[in-house]
Design an enzyme around this catalytic site. Sequence first.
Site, PDB file in Angstrom:
ATOM      1  N   GLU A 346      -2.978 -56.169  51.218  1.00 60.62           N
ATOM      2  CA  GLU A 346      -3.683 -56.289  52.494  1.00 60.62           C
ATOM      3  C   GLU A 346      -4.888 -57.194  52.296  1.00 60.62           C
ATOM      4  O   GLU A 346      -5.621 -57.061  51.312  1.00 60.62           O
ATOM      5  CB  GLU A 346      -4.140 -54.916  52.979  1.00 60.62           C
ATOM      6  CG  GLU A 346      -5.016 -54.953  54.234  1.00 60.62           C
ATOM      7  CD  GLU A 346      -5.528 -53.564  54.622  1.00 60.62           C
ATOM      8  OE1 GLU A 346      -4.832 -52.561  54.324  1.00 60.62           O
ATOM      9  OE2 GLU A 346      -6.615 -53.471  55.205  1.00 60.62           O
ATOM     10  N   GLU A 351     -13.955 -57.763  59.010  1.00 57.35           N
ATOM     11  CA  GLU A 351     -14.168 -56.433  59.572  1.00 57.35           C
ATOM     12  C   GLU A 351     -15.651 -56.265  59.856  1.00 57.35           C
ATOM     13  O   GLU A 351     -16.499 -56.727  59.082  1.00 57.35           O
ATOM     14  CB  GLU A 351     -13.720 -55.342  58.593  1.00 57.35           C
ATOM     15  CG  GLU A 351     -12.220 -55.294  58.358  1.00 57.35           C
ATOM     16  CD  GLU A 351     -11.823 -54.194  57.399  1.00 57.35           C
ATOM     17  OE1 GLU A 351     -11.108 -53.265  57.824  1.00 57.35           O
ATOM     18  OE2 GLU A 351     -12.230 -54.260  56.224  1.00 57.35           O
TER      19      GLU A 351
END
Length: 468
Positions: A346, A351
């Site tokens: 991932e 974020e």
Amino acid sequence: MIERILKHPHRRAGERDNLRLAVGRARSPGRAGGRRAAGGAHIRAVALALAAAGVLAGCGLSHSGPSTPRPSGPSERWVAGSVGITDSRGTFWQPDVSVARGGQVATAGSGAAGTGNPALYRKARVDGSGYELPVVKPGTYAVVLHLLAPRDAGVGQNMFDVTVGGQTVVSALDVAARVGAGHALAVLVPVTVTGEVVDLGFRPRRGEVSVSAVSVTLDSAATIRGTFTDDFAGPAGATVDSRWTFETGGGGWGNNELGVYTSSNKNVALDGAGNLVITARREDIRDADGKTGHYTSGRLTTKNSLDLQYGHVETRLVLPTGGGLLPAFWAVGSNVDSVGWPVSGEIDILELPAPNGSIYASVHGPAQGDAAYARVAGIHRLPAATVAGFHTYSMDWYPGILQFSVDGTVYGSVSVDDMPPGQTWAFDHPFYLIFNLAVGGNWPGSPPAGTRFPQKMVIDYVQVTGHN
């Protein structure tokens, strides 16, 4: 490291633990064209500089030692000094005396933060003028500099430019300013070579130039990838085109999220002004399991239309600033359905777990046994006055390294050569992209009382460009 229970992107409702080559449609001159020009100025400048470099062959360059043999494979690695090393990951690094131009080798001292491979940073070549790096054939390469800021280094004390073929490609590189004193830093320098040598140079601005190790890796698949562009043009209230797949439902998504993702245009829709808007709402909804959630939001992927491996990935967007929200732009290994997470890998390109404007880039993959690791590539604090405005976020991805930028400024990187021995590099195969706006979860926590809803993530465009 980020302490949280990590996302399991392959979980759907009801499951239980089981290229920046061309812009699409033109929009009004005062809007999209200006935004893309501003967001990509840094990348275009580097591309022009590399193009101007032409054939990167050395001419009468003096080395610190004997001539190096021609490479036998797509990757070559050198470490400062006259003796090679086998690092903590079992990789052999040749001595750099055959490729370095000048400089003295010094012992860097004990320990290096920010790396799982401290053997790379025990020595450094100080005040060399650069390297003449042989390559196996013409093509696109990732040159990676492994640098260590001295423990007594202050911001601004040591600063230098990096050149390729005499053209500046990295300006005012300051390791202490980027990662702090005593920390290691991997810096990506992408190059396109038409000859047999990468002519890598350094121009001191202040203090000394210190390089612990350098590698060059061929991107053997650079010529076969295409591009993906979406400017999100369309009437207000319209849905996204068929290249995007909705992932819907609740169930926590591996992070105990509180929301339920839907395909409703209340949660995901074009705004008619060239943006995609993902909206998180406070409202009761029953998911496929018959459970009632109290928030709705949206989650989109390119799983059925785009599998990318290496290249430049970029988006321009506005992030919501409410507490207890996790807006994200990320990627998951396309093999997730067959191998599961975290083996698939991932990549979190962006974020924002808190309303203070600190953005994160990180990677996740398999450690020993069934464990997963989380490795932070970089954290950057957006200026307070601009947190709620548009910013351009990008990732440059080459074999063995990922580098992350905001508004053209690099703020993070992660390299295979800095991974600890027990952590597997899971980022040299195809991935697909995801946009989502999560509500609550183990990270970042539940929305505090008083958080206003709806909250919106506004996306101007997304572009994926192959290396060539």
